[in-house]
Scaffold this motif. Structure first.
Motif, PDB file in Angstrom:
ATOM      1  N   ALA A 163      -6.588  -4.553 -10.168  1.00  0.00           N
ATOM      2  CA  ALA A 163      -7.932  -4.517  -9.572  1.00  0.00           C
ATOM      3  C   ALA A 163      -7.924  -5.133  -8.172  1.00  0.00           C
ATOM      4  O   ALA A 163      -8.897  -5.751  -7.741  1.00  0.00           O
ATOM      5  CB  ALA A 163      -8.912  -5.262 -10.470  1.00  0.00           C
ATOM      6  N   ASN A 164      -6.801  -4.952  -7.456  1.00  0.00           N
ATOM      7  CA  ASN A 164      -6.698  -5.582  -6.139  1.00  0.00           C
ATOM      8  C   ASN A 164      -6.801  -4.604  -4.977  1.00  0.00           C
ATOM      9  O   ASN A 164      -6.442  -4.914  -3.847  1.00  0.00           O
ATOM     10  CB  ASN A 164      -5.371  -6.335  -6.026  1.00  0.00           C
ATOM     11  CG  ASN A 164      -4.169  -5.384  -6.072  1.00  0.00           C
ATOM     12  OD1 ASN A 164      -4.300  -4.218  -6.451  1.00  0.00           O
ATOM     13  ND2 ASN A 164      -3.005  -5.881  -5.694  1.00  0.00           N
ATOM     14  N   GLY A 165      -7.259  -3.375  -5.246  1.00  0.00           N
ATOM     15  CA  GLY A 165      -7.413  -2.400  -4.174  1.00  0.00           C
ATOM     16  C   GLY A 165      -6.271  -1.416  -4.045  1.00  0.00           C
ATOM     17  O   GLY A 165      -6.278  -0.576  -3.143  1.00  0.00           O
ATOM     18  N   LEU A 166      -5.274  -1.490  -4.947  1.00  0.00           N
ATOM     19  CA  LEU A 166      -4.152  -0.559  -4.870  1.00  0.00           C
ATOM     20  C   LEU A 166      -4.612   0.880  -5.051  1.00  0.00           C
ATOM     21  O   LEU A 166      -4.150   1.782  -4.344  1.00  0.00           O
ATOM     22  CB  LEU A 166      -3.101  -0.924  -5.929  1.00  0.00           C
ATOM     23  CG  LEU A 166      -1.899   0.026  -6.045  1.00  0.00           C
ATOM     24  CD1 LEU A 166      -1.121   0.090  -4.737  1.00  0.00           C
ATOM     25  CD2 LEU A 166      -0.970  -0.414  -7.192  1.00  0.00           C
ATOM     26  N   ALA A 167      -5.535   1.122  -5.991  1.00  0.00           N
ATOM     27  CA  ALA A 167      -6.017   2.491  -6.226  1.00  0.00           C
ATOM     28  C   ALA A 167      -6.703   3.040  -4.978  1.00  0.00           C
ATOM     29  O   ALA A 167      -6.477   4.200  -4.598  1.00  0.00           O
ATOM     30  CB  ALA A 167      -6.970   2.507  -7.418  1.00  0.00           C
ATOM     31  N   ALA A 168      -7.539   2.237  -4.326  1.00  0.00           N
ATOM     32  CA  ALA A 168      -8.206   2.689  -3.099  1.00  0.00           C
ATOM     33  C   ALA A 168      -7.190   2.966  -2.001  1.00  0.00           C
ATOM     34  O   ALA A 168      -7.319   3.942  -1.240  1.00  0.00           O
ATOM     35  CB  ALA A 168      -9.221   1.634  -2.649  1.00  0.00           C
ATOM     36  N   PHE A 169      -6.163   2.118  -1.920  1.00  0.00           N
ATOM     37  CA  PHE A 169      -5.105   2.321  -0.927  1.00  0.00           C
ATOM     38  C   PHE A 169      -4.411   3.663  -1.150  1.00  0.00           C
ATOM     39  O   PHE A 169      -4.181   4.436  -0.211  1.00  0.00           O
ATOM     40  CB  PHE A 169      -4.102   1.172  -1.020  1.00  0.00           C
ATOM     41  CG  PHE A 169      -2.784   1.427  -0.365  1.00  0.00           C
ATOM     42  CD1 PHE A 169      -1.701   1.864  -1.115  1.00  0.00           C
ATOM     43  CD2 PHE A 169      -2.625   1.254   0.993  1.00  0.00           C
ATOM     44  CE1 PHE A 169      -0.480   2.103  -0.516  1.00  0.00           C
ATOM     45  CE2 PHE A 169      -1.406   1.505   1.604  1.00  0.00           C
ATOM     46  CZ  PHE A 169      -0.330   1.930   0.834  1.00  0.00           C
ATOM     47  N   LEU A 170      -4.038   3.960  -2.404  1.00  0.00           N
ATOM     48  CA  LEU A 170      -3.367   5.228  -2.697  1.00  0.00           C
ATOM     49  C   LEU A 170      -4.273   6.413  -2.425  1.00  0.00           C
ATOM     50  O   LEU A 170      -3.835   7.444  -1.894  1.00  0.00           O
ATOM     51  CB  LEU A 170      -2.897   5.244  -4.157  1.00  0.00           C
ATOM     52  CG  LEU A 170      -1.762   4.286  -4.525  1.00  0.00           C
ATOM     53  CD1 LEU A 170      -1.464   4.373  -6.016  1.00  0.00           C
ATOM     54  CD2 LEU A 170      -0.513   4.604  -3.717  1.00  0.00           C
ATOM     55  N   LEU A 171      -5.552   6.274  -2.787  1.00  0.00           N
ATOM     56  CA  LEU A 171      -6.495   7.377  -2.589  1.00  0.00           C
ATOM     57  C   LEU A 171      -6.597   7.744  -1.119  1.00  0.00           C
ATOM     58  O   LEU A 171      -6.722   8.925  -0.765  1.00  0.00           O
ATOM     59  CB  LEU A 171      -7.875   6.980  -3.141  1.00  0.00           C
ATOM     60  CG  LEU A 171      -8.864   8.122  -3.402  1.00  0.00           C
ATOM     61  CD1 LEU A 171      -8.373   9.011  -4.532  1.00  0.00           C
ATOM     62  CD2 LEU A 171     -10.243   7.548  -3.738  1.00  0.00           C
ATOM     63  N   GLN A 172      -6.508   6.753  -0.257  1.00  0.00           N
ATOM     64  CA  GLN A 172      -6.647   6.999   1.182  1.00  0.00           C
ATOM     65  C   GLN A 172      -5.375   7.577   1.792  1.00  0.00           C
ATOM     66  O   GLN A 172      -5.434   8.302   2.780  1.00  0.00           O
ATOM     67  CB  GLN A 172      -7.004   5.692   1.900  1.00  0.00           C
ATOM     68  CG  GLN A 172      -8.383   5.152   1.545  1.00  0.00           C
ATOM     69  CD  GLN A 172      -8.625   3.771   2.110  1.00  0.00           C
ATOM     70  OE1 GLN A 172      -7.911   3.328   3.005  1.00  0.00           O
ATOM     71  NE2 GLN A 172      -9.607   3.067   1.567  1.00  0.00           N
ATOM     72  N   HIS A 173      -4.227   7.262   1.208  1.00  0.00           N
ATOM     73  CA  HIS A 173      -2.974   7.677   1.832  1.00  0.00           C
ATOM     74  C   HIS A 173      -2.345   8.926   1.231  1.00  0.00           C
ATOM     75  O   HIS A 173      -1.606   9.632   1.908  1.00  0.00           O
ATOM     76  CB  HIS A 173      -1.947   6.537   1.736  1.00  0.00           C
ATOM     77  CG  HIS A 173      -2.208   5.417   2.693  1.00  0.00           C
ATOM     78  ND1 HIS A 173      -3.133   4.425   2.437  1.00  0.00           N
ATOM     79  CD2 HIS A 173      -1.684   5.147   3.911  1.00  0.00           C
ATOM     80  CE1 HIS A 173      -3.150   3.581   3.449  1.00  0.00           C
ATOM     81  NE2 HIS A 173      -2.280   3.991   4.361  1.00  0.00           N
ATOM     82  N   VAL A 174      -2.643   9.217  -0.031  1.00  0.00           N
ATOM     83  CA  VAL A 174      -1.897  10.273  -0.707  1.00  0.00           C
ATOM     84  C   VAL A 174      -2.238  11.666  -0.186  1.00  0.00           C
ATOM     85  O   VAL A 174      -1.385  12.566  -0.172  1.00  0.00           O
ATOM     86  CB  VAL A 174      -2.124  10.186  -2.236  1.00  0.00           C
ATOM     87  CG1 VAL A 174      -3.511  10.691  -2.611  1.00  0.00           C
ATOM     88  CG2 VAL A 174      -1.056  10.967  -2.991  1.00  0.00           C
TER      89      VAL A 174
END
Length: 1020
Positions: free
Chosen positions: A172-183
């Motif tokens: 829950a540290n923002g990894l999912a949002a990071f991947l969503l923006q870069h993938v």
């Protein structure tokens, strides 16, 4: 079995077909099963809890399949139908899944969106997991431990992508949002045709296999597995260039990074597909290939290839049976689980997407030949015929190949089929420091080791090769903690590592502080067993040993436990894992040890090691008629024939070790073994006598000098090896006696693989010459470290030629500091190196201080106007220089002006080359003024500049008042008929000039014919 969505509408039908469904789910690989889970997650058929229950590592695929059926059956008819749809989607993975619905990179629910697009996200991440992991770790979303868990070599690229997505779901540290923006911005991996979906699975398996083989680097002793990423240190990799004329504009050899291996630099045969990488034993060729394999397997480089097949020539030469191309690729590299014929056909149809690497071509005892043509990929043939036809392109044409070998094993015939040849030169000084810091994280230890090398010239000279630097790193405690002299010779280093292994294998209470008689005598039977095995292997070009061969040599588990024999990395199918020595040099060392210590070896037989080798004979064959280790009955009958074939380079290494072991320094140690002092003295005397005799034979073979010329000697095969053997003995008297008969004015050792260790040996011997000699070492691997090793013999050198040797300012500054005190040295040729303005002050000091200095050639380096201006200050105080070569630098107009001003009143310079220096009209005007005043210059070379008509007209004016210049070279300078007319006017009154070169300028055919008739001294 083919399913459609309408076949099962009820859970009862689903349950009735359960056994068929289980068979369907387990017929593929775990990769395919996880692809089915991806679709079910994205359709929310499975909850996250369901997925975790089906994702248990280590469980059999059949167990997971039954668990999935149970879970889906509990979901009702809708879930059952979705499972069938997921199976169909997974089977059709030749079509890359696309993002469906609305993709919002700034979604408020990134984990949910990643799950709903999971199949497409996995495909997008496929070739980019490594880069995304690095970026996520840098931004704090992942720890190093989490990255390492994702990167485990047991996972395929798709599985790594799924593990990354799994982390994004639970963190829950923002990894999912990071991947969503870069993938979304990641390029999709190239898809294969629908009929090649089996290839997708095979590629995934191949990447996993290659990654597992290459991710960890086994140390030479096999006791450590180090992460290649953490300790890999780049060697100097140069593209081999053809020898050119001294005054040409040929540039220095191109230094490549590994990622540039398939670039267009240095292509010598565009029709060939093979890149050849050559390097001395221990230079890091195998590690270079391992790094290439890892970069491909992890998707970071070389992605133009879909398939990479690594092979070890050492393993291939153990195969006695015939092989087809298909058997080679599948049975000896990676076997396709499904669709073998389809995969193989795809390879044949797309050879440009295939890379094959063959490590250690020199391990083969046969020579390359193109006499036997084999074009059928399905028909079996011998290993050598298969390999040769792959290299020629008769099989799998357009597939790229990388071949590694020692230089002396590469024939001219093989080079016909080489696209690019690269030389692995070993570590630079910066590379040595980086290697030690990577292997010793404690700064204090690394600093002390680096200081030790920098202050110990002989040891420093050895450590440009990775194998020696590994020894230093491995034995750092012995080197740093004990009050002992540092190793000087190669033999010293191998005895040091022998001590290290023996101490570690000894009980603590019996371990001594060094390689004492007790320690050596206690393991003497083991050392003799290893030596007998090593020598037998060399006589038959055998470097991998079966259980039967080990038993025949009486090598038992206790001998193996010492650590010098290790399991081979790849295993011949159907056999127990064979053993090999840590490195080929260790095999040679133990063979030499056996020859010195074994009571079975007559002293007189040692002379064959140092004899000049005759065609069709083998020194070891004459030396060892009694040595016999049978691996099978068939070898017993053909032993005599096998003894006629021995690899010359290994013989040379063995002889050098034997000389070192018989040296006075080590004789006392070996006297504690089975041999008496008298026997050792006899062997020592025999080796000394044979070395001196062999060198005299070399010297007597030198032809007499042509009248009016200096007597010259080009090193014959074996000369450098004999010098190395002399150096290993470390006897000044023997070295002085050996060169007593060397009466030559010019000693040429070009293309002789001379590195720092050879330089140390040459200096040790040549410093005893009675007369000064011109030493030519062009096209070798001297480097800065080798320059340092040459300094002791600089006083007997009247000229030193070091073309193409990867020398930098650091090495040249040390050389010049010594040259200032060497009265005999009058010529330096340093073109095609890595020199910059940083060495200009030293050069200027050399010219100003040495008033007997005759020639300085600095062509094809990186000297600019600033360096030329500094050098010009030294020229002003010089009264002796006759030849100055500056071609292929970048001095420009300002540099030309400074040199011209310094040379205006020079009274000795005869030849000046400023070819290819970006000189324009302003520089030409300054040179014209110089010509008006200079009365000594005979030849001025200004080709490949930008003089144009204005510059040429200025030179013509200068020539009107010049009476010394005989040759003026102005080719390729953009000159038109106007410039030529100005020169013709000068020629009418100047009878001194013999030639003016104007080739490659802008003359029409009619103008060329007209001008050539006006004056034949114009060369058009």
């Amino acid at each position: 079995m083919v399913w459609s969505g309408s076949e099962m509408c009820s859970v009862d039908d689903f349950q009735a077909q359960r056994s068929q469904l289980v068979a369907l789910l387990v017929s593929g690989s775990l990769e395919g099963f996880e692809s089915i889970l991806d679709w079910l997650l994205s359709w929310e058929v499975l909850s996250w809890e369901d997925y975790e229950g089906l994702h248990l590592p280590g469980q059999p695929l059949s167990h997971l399949a039954r668990s999935l059926l149970d879970t889906v059956w509990n979901k009702g008819s809708w879930g059952c139908q979705k499972l069938i749809a997921a199976v169909q989607r997974a089977q059709a993975d030749g079509h890359p899944p696309e993002f469906h619905g609305c993709w919002d990179p700034h979604s408020l629910h990134p984990a949910r969106d990643l799950q709903s697009h999971r199949p497409a996200v996995v495909r997008r991440l496929y070739n980019h997991v490594e880069a995304v992991l690095d970026l996520a770790r840098e931004q704090g979303f992942l720890s190093q431990y989490e990255c390492d868990e994702v990167r485990l070599p047991i996972f395929t690229s798709s599985q790594r992508a799924r593990r990354l997505l799994d982390l994004a779901t639970v963190k829950a540290n923002g990894l999912a949002a990071f991947l969503l923006q870069h993938v979304q911005d990641l390029p999709v991996a190239p898809s294969l045709p629908l009929q090649a979906t089996e290839c997708q699975k095979y590629i995934s398996k191949l990447r996993t296999t290659v990654s597992a083989q290459s991710r960890f680097l086994s140390t030479y002793d096999g006791v450590e597995n180090l992460c290649l990423e953490d300790i890999y240190t780049e060697n100097i990799l140069e593209v081999r260039t053809e020898a050119g004329m001294a005054g040409s504009s040929q540039k220095s050899p191109t230094t490549l990074g590994l990622e540039e291996l398939f670039s267009t630099h240095g292509n010598v045969n565009e029709d060939a597909d093979t890149v050849l990488v050559v390097g001395e034993a221990g230079s890091g060729k195998s590690t270079l290939l391992q790094r290439l394999h890892l970069l491909w397997a992890t998707g970071r480089d070389f992605q133009e290839f879909l398939f990479v097949f690594p092979f070890s020539c050492r393993q291939l030469r153990c195969l006695a049976k015939s092989l087809s191309l298909r058997m080679l690729l599948f049975e000896h590299c990676c076997w396709p689980d499904v669709g073998q014929q389809d995969v193989f056909q795809f390879l044949l149809d797309h050879p440009d997407r295939v890379l094959l690497t063959f490590d250690g071509f020199d391990e083969f005892k046969f020579r390359f030949t193109d006499c036997e043509r084999h074009c059928s990929p399905a028909d079996p043939t011998s290993v050598q015929t298969l390999l040769f036809n792959l290299l020629q392109g008769n099989l799998l044409k357009n597939a790229r190949k990388v071949l590694t070998s020692r230089p002396d094993s590469v024939s001219a015939l093989l080079r016909k089929y080489v696209r690019t040849e690269c030389h692995l030169r070993g570590f630079s000084e910066e590379g040595i420091e980086l290697y030690l810091r990577k292997h010793h994280p404690e700064p204090e230890v690394a600093d002390r080791l680096i200081h030790l090398l920098q202050t110990t010239s002989a040891l420093h000279g050895l450590c440009h090769l990775p194998v020696f630097l590994w020894m230093v790193s491995r034995c750092h405690q012995e080197l740093l903690l004990q009050n002992r002299e540092s190793p000087t010779t190669t033999t010293d280093m191998y005895l040091l590592i022998l001590q290290h292994f023996l101490l570690h294998a000894s009980p603590l209470d019996s371990a001594s502080h060094g390689l004492g008689p007790g320690l050596l005598r206690g393991r003497l039977p083991t050392l003799l067993h290893l030596g007998r095995l090593a020598l037998w292997g060399l006589t038959r070009c055998r470097y991998v040993f079966s259980v039967q061969q080990l038993q025949a040599a009486q090598v038992d588990p206790d001998d193996i436990s010492l650590g010098f024999l290790v399991r081979t990395q790849s295993v011949v199918p159907g056999n127990a894992a064979p053993l090999e020595f840590l490195h080929i040099t260790f095999q040679c060392f133990f063979a030499a040890f056996y020859l010195v210590v074994s009571a079975d070896m007559p002293t007189a037989s040692l002379r064959h090691l140092f004899s000049c080798r005759q065609p069709g004979s083998s020194p070891l064959a004459r030396l060892l008629p009694m040595l016999c280790i049978q691996g099978s009955r068939c070898e017993e009958g053909c032993e005599a024939a096998q003894l006629q074939k021995v690899e010359p380079h290994n013989l040379h290494i063995t002889a050098a070790f034997l000389a070192g072991l018989l040296s006075q320094e080590h004789r006392g140690l070996l006297a504690q073994c089975q041999l008496s002092e008298t026997a050792l003295l006899r062997r020592h005397a025999c080796a000394r006598r044979c070395l001196a005799r062999s060198l005299r034979k070399h010297f007597h073979a030198i032809p007499s000098a042509v009248p009016g010329e200096v007597k010259s000697m080009h090193a014959m095969p074996g000369f450098v090896w004999l010098i190395r053997s002399l150096y290993e003995m470390q006897e000044e008297q023997l070295a002085r006696k050996a060169v007593r008969g060397l009466d030559v004015g010019h000693l040429k050792l070009t293309f002789c693989s001379v590195g720092p260790a050879e330089c140390a040996a040459l200096a040790f011997v040549l410093r005893h010459l009675r007369r000064p000699v011109a030493l030519q070492l062009d096209h070798n691997s001297v480097g800065d470290i080798g320059v340092e090793q040459l300094l002791p013999c600089l006083s007997v050198c009247k000229a030193l030629y070091l073309r193409d040797n990867n020398i930098s300012d650091r090495g040249i500054c040390k050389l010049i500091e010594c040259a200032l005190h060497c009265e005999q040295l009058q010529k330096l040729a340093l073109f095609n190196n890595k020199l910059t303005d940083g060495c200009a002050h030293s050069m200027a000091r050399l010219l100003a201080c040495k008033q007997n200095f005759l020639a300085l050639r600095l062509g094809n380096n990186n000297i600019t106007a600033a360096g030329a201006q500094v050098l010009a200050r030294g020229l002003k105080g010089n009264t002796s220089l006759q030849f100055l070569g500056f071609w292929g630098n970048s001095v420009g107009d300002k540099g030309a002006q400074a040199l011209a001003e310094a040379l205006a009143d020079h009274r000795s310079l005869r030849w000046l080359s400023l070819v290819g220096n970006n000189i324009g009209s302003m520089g030409a005007q300054a040179l014209a003024v110089m010509l008006e005043k200079n009365v000594s210059l005979k030849e001025l070379c200004l080709e490949e500049n930008q003089l144009q008509d204005e510059g040429v007209c200025a030179l013509a004016e200068g020539l009107k008042r010049n009476s010394s210049l005989r040759v003026l070279k102005l080719s390729n300078n953009g000159v038109t008929h106007l410039g030529a007319e100005a020169l013709l006017q000068v020629l009418e009154s100047n009878s001194t000039i013999l030639e003016i070169w104007l080739r490659g300028n802008t003359f029409s055919p009619a103008e060329t014919e007209f001008l050539s008739h006006r004056d034949t001294r114009l060369l058009l």
